[in-house]
Enzyme design. Structure first.
Site, PDB file in Angstrom:
ATOM      1  N   THR A 136      27.412  95.000   9.148  1.00  0.00           N
ATOM      2  CA  THR A 136      28.658  96.163   8.124  1.00  0.00           C
ATOM      3  C   THR A 136      29.706  96.914   8.839  1.00  0.00           C
ATOM      4  OG1 THR A 136      25.695  97.054   7.370  1.00  0.00           O
ATOM      5  CG2 THR A 136      27.974  97.664   6.864  1.00  0.00           C
ATOM      6  N   GLN A 172      26.768  92.743   2.765  1.00  0.00           N
ATOM      7  CA  GLN A 172      27.513  94.309   3.440  1.00  0.00           C
ATOM      8  C   GLN A 172      28.645  93.918   3.560  1.00  0.00           C
ATOM      9  OE1 GLN A 172      24.915  92.941   4.292  1.00  0.00           O
ATOM     10  NE2 GLN A 172      22.997  94.826   4.601  1.00  0.00           N
ATOM     11  N   ASP A 195      28.885  98.008  -0.624  1.00  0.00           N
ATOM     12  CA  ASP A 195      29.436  98.772   0.514  1.00  0.00           C
ATOM     13  C   ASP A 195      31.106  98.686   0.602  1.00  0.00           C
ATOM     14  OD1 ASP A 195      26.659  98.845   1.290  1.00  0.00           O
ATOM     15  OD2 ASP A 195      26.901  98.451   3.420  1.00  0.00           O
ATOM     16  N   ASP A 222      24.601 100.840  -3.425  1.00  0.00           N
ATOM     17  CA  ASP A 222      25.851 101.169  -2.780  1.00  0.00           C
ATOM     18  C   ASP A 222      27.168 100.817  -1.741  1.00  0.00           C
ATOM     19  OD1 ASP A 222      22.739 101.790  -2.420  1.00  0.00           O
ATOM     20  OD2 ASP A 222      22.987 101.126  -0.788  1.00  0.00           O
TER      21      ASP A 222
END
Length: 375
Positions: A136, A172, A195, A222
């Site tokens: 990530t 992500q 993300d 998210d």
């Protein structure tokens, strides 16, 4: 973050990103046209021939500046207090601002964030040239670790798409990860899917303060997350539709991972949330308690903000892990408006009292740092 559902999605930059002309540039490696003699690309911010001061550096993909890439200018700014003036264009590259490059400022020369785009397309599951995958953090187009960083009128983007990489499960794809204390973003845009904006800190015991004013962020899963103490004032959050999923939820706007010892996490004030997805297909937030910090108590306060119909008003919060229910975290609202803010099940919508709201302000969150005075 791990544990999110993968799947293909569409490129969203034309509809809600940087405008049609720049969107085409984001989708290709093309850069700005070669600099013409006398071409003024830095507006009122001078030029290499009329430098504002010795610590002002100029970036132009077309060759009118000191450097043609943002990273080259960052590398050359080997001390504290440098300003980078970035000409309109699409800068397809990854950029890292190390901890030593404190008090750095990036300025989009046109005054319009749509005109200056820093973009790349790594994802967490993208293979690295030397083996393994980026993860990530490694997927971030821009990484800011230095304290005192300020950006104005710049777009930070990650245009990696699930649909283009059906074999990759690590979906992500971070547009920017910010870890430094006193990081301010004014009139900036953050574009991605999963993300998008990673508002974090350098270490578990470090409480990094960040301020976002008049900014725009879009994504699906998210897309604003991390453990920073972050204030989002007068910002616009936009949730995207998805063609790979047939039912709700399509995603989650916020996923804070505030350290348990930090009294302040994310504060969203006087902002708005819109959506291009069906009504009620998005959750407002879910708590992220990472395996590296199981004592985290994610904190999010959303106040005086308009929540559009895309937010599930009946159950706006959900769990990321059954072992850390959202009810045990620090989620609260105050005087929100819009169809997504309607309180039909009170136990699902924790509200601040007037006395509690008086303590949930930008001044309380950011202390002696007052970046709004420079807006």
């Amino acid at each position: 973050m791990a544990g999110r559902h993968p799947g293909p999605s569409r490129r969203s930059f034309v509809a809600a990103g940087v405008g049609t002309a720049l969107a085409l540039a984001v989708a290709t490696p093309a850069q700005a046209a070669p600099a013409a003699p006398g071409r003024r690309v830095f507006g009122r911010y001078g030029s290499p021939a009329a430098r504002l001061d010795e610590r002002t550096l100029y970036v132009d993909a077309g060759g009118a500046g000191d450097f043609t890439t943002v990273q080259a200018a960052v590398t050359a700014a080997s001390g504290s207090g440098y300003t980078l003036v970035v000409a309109p264009g699409v800068y397809r590259e990854t950029v890292a601002v190390s901890v030593a490059r404190t008090e750095m400022t990036w300025i989009g020369a046109s005054g319009n964030a749509r005109d200056v785009v820093v973009v790349y397309d790594n994802a967490a599951g993208t293979p690295k040239p030397g083996g393994g995958t980026y993860g990530t953090t490694g997927s971030a187009t821009t990484l800011v670790q230095a304290a005192g960083f300020t950006a104005r009128d710049i777009t930070f983007a990650n245009d990696w798409l699930r649909a283009d990489h059906p074999g990759i499960s690590g979906t992500q794809a971070v547009a920017i990860k910010v870890q430094g204390d006193r990081s301010a973003f004014l009139r900036c845009r953050f574009l991605g899917h999963q993300d998008t904006l990673y508002a974090d800190s350098m270490a578990l015991g470090t409480f990094a303060r960040q301020y976002f004013r008049d900014c725009y962020a879009e994504g699906d899963v998210d897309f604003v997350f991390g453990r920073a103490t972050a204030v989002f004032e007068r910002c616009h959050f936009h949730t995207l539709t998805r063609t790979d999923l047939s039912s709700a939820p399509y995603g989650f706007v916020f996923a804070p991972s505030t350290a348990g010892t930090n009294p302040r996490g994310y504060l969203v004030t006087r902002s708005r949330i819109t959506s291009e997805a069906p009504d009620a297909y998005y959750k407002l937030a879910r708590p992220w308690v990472p395996s590296s910090d199981t004592t985290a108590r994610p904190m999010l306060t959303v106040r005086e903000t308009r929540l559009g119909a895309g937010i599930d008003a009946v159950a706006p919060y959900t769990n990321m892990s059954a072992g850390f229910p959202w009810q045990d975290q620090r989620f609260a609202e105050y005087r929100n408006t819009g169809p997504g803010a309607v309180v039909s099940v009170p136990e699902n919508r924790p509200q601040l009292t007037a006395a509690e709201a008086a303590l949930a302000t930008r001044e309380a969150y950011l202390g002696d740092w007052t970046p709004w005075e420079r807006c």
